[in-house]
Design a protein around this motif. Sequence first.
Motif, PDB file in Angstrom:
ATOM      1  N   UNK A  86       0.905  -1.326   0.003  1.00  4.76           N
ATOM      2  CA  UNK A  86       0.026   0.087  -0.042  1.00  4.76           C
ATOM      3  C   UNK A  86       0.870   1.122  -0.029  1.00  4.76           C
ATOM      4  N   UNK A  87       2.061   1.400   0.733  1.00  2.00           N
ATOM      5  CA  UNK A  87       2.640   2.687   0.602  1.00  2.00           C
ATOM      6  C   UNK A  87       3.198   3.079  -0.719  1.00  2.00           C
ATOM      7  N   UNK A  88       3.304   4.316  -0.908  1.00  2.00           N
ATOM      8  CA  UNK A  88       3.873   4.795  -2.019  1.00  2.00           C
ATOM      9  C   UNK A  88       4.843   6.086  -1.884  1.00  2.00           C
ATOM     10  N   UNK A  89       5.747   6.292  -2.648  1.00  3.00           N
ATOM     11  CA  UNK A  89       6.954   7.163  -2.565  1.00  3.00           C
ATOM     12  C   UNK A  89       6.342   8.448  -3.123  1.00  3.00           C
ATOM     13  N   UNK A  90       6.420   9.650  -2.182  1.00  2.00           N
ATOM     14  CA  UNK A  90       5.910  10.738  -2.845  1.00  2.00           C
ATOM     15  C   UNK A  90       6.961  11.380  -3.938  1.00  2.00           C
ATOM     16  N   UNK A  91       6.638  11.387  -5.176  1.00  2.00           N
ATOM     17  CA  UNK A  91       7.422  12.063  -6.325  1.00  2.00           C
ATOM     18  C   UNK A  91       7.749  13.457  -6.184  1.00  2.00           C
ATOM     19  N   UNK A  92       8.912  13.846  -5.988  1.00  2.00           N
ATOM     20  CA  UNK A  92       9.075  15.447  -6.041  1.00  2.00           C
ATOM     21  C   UNK A  92      10.438  15.608  -6.941  1.00  2.00           C
ATOM     22  N   UNK A  93      10.561  16.398  -7.706  1.00  2.00           N
ATOM     23  CA  UNK A  93      11.308  17.119  -8.479  1.00  2.00           C
ATOM     24  C   UNK A  93      11.484  16.685 -10.002  1.00  2.00           C
ATOM     25  N   UNK A  94      12.177  16.804 -10.638  1.00  2.00           N
ATOM     26  CA  UNK A  94      12.231  16.091 -11.813  1.00  2.00           C
ATOM     27  C   UNK A  94      13.817  15.751 -12.369  1.00  2.00           C
ATOM     28  N   UNK A  95      14.540  14.864 -11.273  1.00  2.00           N
ATOM     29  CA  UNK A  95      16.022  14.467 -11.525  1.00  2.00           C
ATOM     30  C   UNK A  95      15.904  13.233 -11.428  1.00  2.00           C
ATOM     31  N   UNK A  96      17.145  12.370 -11.344  1.00  2.00           N
ATOM     32  CA  UNK A  96      17.038  11.061 -11.453  1.00  2.00           C
ATOM     33  C   UNK A  96      16.287  10.285 -10.234  1.00  2.00           C
ATOM     34  N   UNK A  97      16.611  10.918  -9.180  1.00  2.00           N
ATOM     35  CA  UNK A  97      15.708  10.485  -7.912  1.00  2.00           C
ATOM     36  C   UNK A  97      14.302  10.413  -8.182  1.00  2.00           C
ATOM     37  N   UNK A  98      13.830  11.242  -8.789  1.00  2.00           N
ATOM     38  CA  UNK A  98      12.216  11.409  -8.982  1.00  2.00           C
ATOM     39  C   UNK A  98      11.957  10.225 -10.022  1.00  2.00           C
ATOM     40  N   UNK A  99      12.746   9.969 -10.931  1.00  5.15           N
ATOM     41  CA  UNK A  99      12.601   8.904 -12.031  1.00  5.15           C
ATOM     42  C   UNK A  99      12.595   7.736 -11.338  1.00  5.15           C
ATOM     43  N   UNK A 100      13.569   7.542 -10.228  1.00  2.94           N
ATOM     44  CA  UNK A 100      13.577   6.117  -9.401  1.00  2.94           C
ATOM     45  C   UNK A 100      12.284   6.200  -8.744  1.00  2.94           C
ATOM     46  N   UNK A 101      11.785   7.183  -7.881  1.00  2.00           N
ATOM     47  CA  UNK A 101      10.660   7.145  -7.422  1.00  2.00           C
ATOM     48  C   UNK A 101       9.323   6.885  -8.014  1.00  2.00           C
ATOM     49  N   UNK A 102       9.329   7.270  -9.267  1.00  5.67           N
ATOM     50  CA  UNK A 102       8.151   6.977 -10.018  1.00  5.67           C
ATOM     51  C   UNK A 102       8.129   5.585 -10.424  1.00  5.67           C
ATOM     52  N   UNK A 103       9.493   5.147 -10.969  1.00  2.95           N
ATOM     53  CA  UNK A 103       9.558   3.920 -11.121  1.00  2.95           C
ATOM     54  C   UNK A 103       9.371   2.884 -10.220  1.00  2.95           C
ATOM     55  N   UNK A 104       9.495   3.069  -8.835  1.00  2.20           N
ATOM     56  CA  UNK A 104       9.381   2.363  -7.805  1.00  2.20           C
ATOM     57  C   UNK A 104       7.820   2.249  -7.558  1.00  2.20           C
ATOM     58  N   UNK A 105       7.038   3.268  -7.762  1.00  4.06           N
ATOM     59  CA  UNK A 105       5.637   3.373  -7.482  1.00  4.06           C
ATOM     60  C   UNK A 105       5.054   2.425  -8.501  1.00  4.06           C
ATOM     61  N   UNK A 106       5.537   2.517  -9.884  1.00  2.32           N
ATOM     62  CA  UNK A 106       4.674   1.702 -10.982  1.00  2.32           C
ATOM     63  C   UNK A 106       5.125   0.063 -10.593  1.00  2.32           C
ATOM     64  N   UNK A 107       6.359  -0.209 -10.124  1.00  2.00           N
ATOM     65  CA  UNK A 107       6.852  -1.309  -9.846  1.00  2.00           C
ATOM     66  C   UNK A 107       5.796  -1.951  -8.834  1.00  2.00           C
ATOM     67  N   UNK A 108       5.623  -1.290  -7.723  1.00  2.00           N
ATOM     68  CA  UNK A 108       4.833  -1.815  -6.390  1.00  2.00           C
ATOM     69  C   UNK A 108       3.380  -1.940  -7.095  1.00  2.00           C
ATOM     70  N   UNK A 109       3.137  -1.023  -7.894  1.00  2.00           N
ATOM     71  CA  UNK A 109       1.707  -1.225  -8.324  1.00  2.00           C
ATOM     72  C   UNK A 109       1.307  -2.617  -9.103  1.00  2.00           C
TER      73      UNK A 109
END
Length: 485
Positions: A237-260
């Motif tokens: 259930x937990x998700x990472x808040x995506x912030x910024x537009x750098x490599x870490x935000x890409x990792x956060x977004x990809x992690x949320x997609x992977x978790x879904x």
Amino acid sequence: MWRFGLRGRMAASYVLVTATAVLLVEAVIVALVLIPQSKASDLASVLQEQAGGDTKVLSLEAARLSAADPGLPAGELLELAVEESGGRTIVGGGRPPEPGYAMLELVIGTGGEIVASSALGIYQPGGTLDVPLPGHEGGGASTTRVGPSTWHFSPVLMRSANGFDTLGYVYVQAPDDAAPRGLQSGEALALIVPGALVLALVVPVGLVFGLLSTRRLTSRVRRLAGVTTAVAAGDFRPRVTVSGADEVSTLERSFNVMTDKLGAAVESARLTARTEARQAERGRIARELHDSISQDLFSLSLLAAGMRRAAPQQLRGQADAMERTAARAMREMQALLLELRPVALEDAGLLPALEGLCRAYETRLGVKVEAVLAEVALAPAAEHAVLRLVQEALGNAIKHANPATIEVRLSARGDVTTVAVSDDGAGFDPDDVTARHGMGLTLMRERVTELGGRLDVRSGAGGTTVTATFSAPAPGQSTGTAGPA
């Protein structure tokens, strides 16, 4: 602790980079001071080099002028060579002396007279030099008009029939204190101390800057690590808040997609496991019914048939009713066993599964089942729903209508799929299904409603028709949470 982690290492890298930059600047400054000092450490060598370079220029000019006018006397030829050399010698006034040296240059004739001078306030042309001519190239040190000086003579030569003739001399002189001083210890300290102070200030400043600049990044990585731990523990259930537009935000977004996707895969596995468990339970119940109740009903049917044949006339009616009841119970039991029978939809596909189901009812129960099936594109959940609906409708018809023929139709028009099960048995009142049909029609209606469709039941003296109509989403699209029962 964090000081040994990513934040500490990044802060240390800031300090190292800044300190390295300061040390490089300090090294460049020291090199710029020391290199000229080292090159200018020998005054005599500098004077010799200066005199030798200008002598070559004058010799070449004299040779050129002599070739143009062979009759020129030596003294006049030397004067013309000085004039023609112009901006290429110190004495001509066009080229400055060696940087950092207070030197002067004279052109001397063979008789000691001054032909040209770069210091007219000290040595006038036509005058005599206060240093004796050496007769050859050489240097020395003595007291001259400007005080203690170091000097050097270099002859101006010109090729002749007898070899080389001396036209005059180039004389270069500099005070003994004209050479730049070597770098003193105090001066070296003055260069090093400011750099050391800057370095001492840069280390804490770089440390603070590194900690502050990496604070947000490390907190984002820490949040990502926390959510990763929760997912690893089985909580999707937990998700990472995506912030910024750098490599870490890409990792956060990809992690949320992977978790879904991972959560959906786990939920699908759970549904599959529950479905398989239900199918296994249905198979177990069917085996128990077949091994116990079906055998008892068969024995009861045999006993009733024997009683009917052996009973007196007045009891044969009751024995015949018992036999018919036992036969009807066996028929309904067979229908129930077929209804509980699992169908391998995943391996066979929808149409082969429906055909196999119809053949099973026809073979085991002696009822003619006609299957008119068209190819339809359905999602897996919809295929399971259609299969279970047909299975339920066939079972209800066998148990309650006693039909001679059942027809199963599956068709599609556009994105609308229609499945209909009709029989020619005894009809019933659709408004009063609880007494005879129990939960069968209710379950079928719920199954179709979950797919966004509609279930119609028509029954009368000529038989019963159960029709389900719904919009069929393309395979792979979601059809709700309904799974096979």
